[in-house]
Motif scaffolding. Structure first.
Motif, mmCIF file in Angstrom:
data_model
loop_
_atom_site.group_PDB
_atom_site.id
_atom_site.type_symbol
_atom_site.label_atom_id
_atom_site.label_comp_id
_atom_site.label_asym_id
_atom_site.label_seq_id
_atom_site.Cartn_x
_atom_site.Cartn_y
_atom_site.Cartn_z
ATOM 1 N N LEU A 67 -14.495 -13.374 -0.100
ATOM 2 C CA LEU A 67 -14.287 -12.110 0.613
ATOM 3 C C LEU A 67 -12.796 -11.854 0.830
ATOM 4 C CD1 LEU A 67 -15.544 -9.648 1.946
ATOM 5 C CD2 LEU A 67 -15.891 -11.022 4.010
ATOM 6 N N LEU A 68 -12.039 -12.900 1.192
ATOM 7 C CA LEU A 68 -10.589 -12.742 1.348
ATOM 8 C C LEU A 68 -9.932 -12.346 0.026
ATOM 9 C CD1 LEU A 68 -9.649 -15.707 3.710
ATOM 10 C CD2 LEU A 68 -9.320 -13.268 4.169
ATOM 11 N N GLU A 69 -10.359 -12.929 -1.066
ATOM 12 C CA GLU A 69 -9.822 -12.566 -2.378
ATOM 13 C C GLU A 69 -10.126 -11.103 -2.699
ATOM 14 O OE1 GLU A 69 -11.691 -15.394 -4.965
ATOM 15 O OE2 GLU A 69 -10.355 -17.032 -4.344
ATOM 16 N N THR A 70 -11.335 -10.665 -2.374
ATOM 17 C CA THR A 70 -11.728 -9.280 -2.607
ATOM 18 C C THR A 70 -10.887 -8.326 -1.774
ATOM 19 O OG1 THR A 70 -13.983 -9.955 -3.155
ATOM 20 C CG2 THR A 70 -13.677 -7.652 -2.498
ATOM 21 N N VAL A 71 -10.656 -8.686 -0.510
ATOM 22 C CA VAL A 71 -9.836 -7.850 0.370
ATOM 23 C C VAL A 71 -8.420 -7.733 -0.184
ATOM 24 C CG1 VAL A 71 -8.758 -7.735 2.651
ATOM 25 C CG2 VAL A 71 -11.162 -8.329 2.455
ATOM 26 N N ALA A 72 -7.853 -8.851 -0.621
ATOM 27 C CA ALA A 72 -6.495 -8.833 -1.175
ATOM 28 C C ALA A 72 -6.435 -7.922 -2.401
ATOM 29 C CB ALA A 72 -6.047 -10.246 -1.529
ATOM 30 N N GLU A 73 -7.427 -8.017 -3.279
ATOM 31 C CA GLU A 73 -7.468 -7.154 -4.459
ATOM 32 C C GLU A 73 -7.579 -5.675 -4.065
ATOM 33 O OE1 GLU A 73 -10.757 -8.580 -6.759
ATOM 34 O OE2 GLU A 73 -9.779 -10.496 -7.185
ATOM 35 N N ASP A 74 -8.392 -5.400 -3.058
ATOM 36 C CA ASP A 74 -8.549 -4.015 -2.601
ATOM 37 C C ASP A 74 -7.245 -3.477 -2.021
ATOM 38 O OD1 ASP A 74 -11.180 -4.111 -3.415
ATOM 39 O OD2 ASP A 74 -12.010 -4.300 -1.382
ATOM 40 N N ILE A 75 -6.558 -4.290 -1.216
ATOM 41 C CA ILE A 75 -5.285 -3.859 -0.628
ATOM 42 C C ILE A 75 -4.256 -3.628 -1.729
ATOM 43 C CG2 ILE A 75 -3.341 -4.557 0.834
ATOM 44 C CD1 ILE A 75 -5.422 -6.051 2.581
ATOM 45 N N GLY A 77 -4.829 -2.787 -4.738
ATOM 46 C CA GLY A 77 -5.201 -1.570 -5.445
ATOM 47 C C GLY A 77 -4.729 -0.314 -4.739
ATOM 48 N N VAL A 78 -4.667 -0.364 -3.426
ATOM 49 C CA VAL A 78 -4.237 0.803 -2.646
ATOM 50 C C VAL A 78 -2.717 0.854 -2.539
ATOM 51 C CG1 VAL A 78 -4.268 1.821 -0.326
ATOM 52 C CG2 VAL A 78 -6.379 0.944 -1.328
ATOM 53 N N THR A 79 -2.083 -0.291 -2.261
ATOM 54 C CA THR A 79 -0.633 -0.312 -2.018
ATOM 55 C C THR A 79 0.185 -0.494 -3.290
ATOM 56 O OG1 THR A 79 -0.579 -2.706 -1.657
ATOM 57 C CG2 THR A 79 -0.982 -1.290 0.282
ATOM 58 N N ARG A 80 -0.446 -0.976 -4.350
ATOM 59 C CA ARG A 80 0.239 -1.296 -5.603
ATOM 60 C C ARG A 80 1.330 -2.348 -5.406
ATOM 61 N NH1 ARG A 80 -3.478 1.261 -7.749
ATOM 62 N NH2 ARG A 80 -3.416 3.398 -8.389
ATOM 63 N N ARG A 81 1.102 -3.227 -4.424
ATOM 64 C CA ARG A 81 2.037 -4.321 -4.137
ATOM 65 C C ARG A 81 1.235 -5.606 -3.965
ATOM 66 N NH1 ARG A 81 5.676 -2.038 0.664
ATOM 67 N NH2 ARG A 81 5.462 -4.233 1.167
ATOM 68 N N PRO A 82 1.830 -6.757 -4.341
ATOM 69 C CA PRO A 82 1.145 -8.028 -4.162
ATOM 70 C C PRO A 82 0.872 -8.305 -2.681
ATOM 71 C CG PRO A 82 3.110 -8.292 -5.522
ATOM 72 C CD PRO A 82 3.127 -6.905 -4.970
ATOM 73 N N VAL A 83 -0.266 -8.938 -2.425
ATOM 74 C CA VAL A 83 -0.677 -9.249 -1.056
ATOM 75 C C VAL A 83 -1.038 -10.713 -0.980
ATOM 76 C CG1 VAL A 83 -2.470 -8.843 0.676
ATOM 77 C CG2 VAL A 83 -1.547 -6.935 -0.604
ATOM 78 N N ARG A 84 -0.666 -11.327 0.126
ATOM 79 C CA ARG A 84 -1.088 -12.698 0.388
ATOM 80 C C ARG A 84 -1.727 -12.720 1.774
ATOM 81 N NH1 ARG A 84 2.792 -17.601 1.638
ATOM 82 N NH2 ARG A 84 1.378 -18.335 3.210
ATOM 83 N N LEU A 85 -2.989 -13.067 1.824
ATOM 84 C CA LEU A 85 -3.712 -13.169 3.093
ATOM 85 C C LEU A 85 -3.897 -14.624 3.442
ATOM 86 C CD1 LEU A 85 -6.479 -10.474 2.546
ATOM 87 C CD2 LEU A 85 -4.350 -10.231 3.797
ATOM 88 N N ASP A 86 -3.482 -15.009 4.615
ATOM 89 C CA ASP A 86 -3.721 -16.367 5.090
ATOM 90 C C ASP A 86 -5.062 -16.409 5.811
ATOM 91 O OD1 ASP A 86 -1.251 -17.283 4.140
ATOM 92 O OD2 ASP A 86 -0.255 -16.511 5.949
ATOM 93 N N SER A 87 -5.824 -17.472 5.570
ATOM 94 C CA SER A 87 -7.124 -17.550 6.232
ATOM 95 C C SER A 87 -7.014 -18.054 7.635
ATOM 96 C CB SER A 87 -8.086 -18.445 5.474
ATOM 97 O OG SER A 87 -7.511 -19.269 4.546
#
Length: 87
Positions: A67-75, A77-87
């Motif tokens: 789910l965290l990986e999916t959220v990062a991909e979704d973000i 896709g919207v921001t067009r910038r790399p995202v790193r989410l810490d659990s």
């Protein structure tokens, strides 16, 4: 205001000394699935509930990571910038 409901199902199966769990998350946007396994040491007592709990916990943990990986991909896709989410 936004409200919604998600459902998680956990399916358990046992074969010999192994318990397998599949955790399935159902949302309005789709479905995510993850697996977890527990193996009983042959020297240990046979307590099926422990195998169920461990396999389910591992499946839910894997589901949370998916789910965290999916959220990062979704973000991304919207921001067009790399995202790193810490659990």
């Amino acid at each position: 205001m936004h409200a919604g409901q998600w459902r998680v199902e956990i399916f358990l199966s046992e074969e010999e000394d192994r318990t397998h769990a599949v955790a399935r998350l159902h949302t309005a946007a789709g479905e995510l699935t993850a697996d977890g396994t527990a193996r009983r040491n042959p020297a240990d007592r046979d307590v099926p509930e422990i195998g169920d709990e461990l396999a389910a916990a591992r499946a839910l943990s894997a589901l949370a990571h998916r789910l965290l990986e999916t959220v990062a991909e979704d973000i991304e896709g919207v921001t067009r910038r790399p995202v790193r989410l810490d659990s």
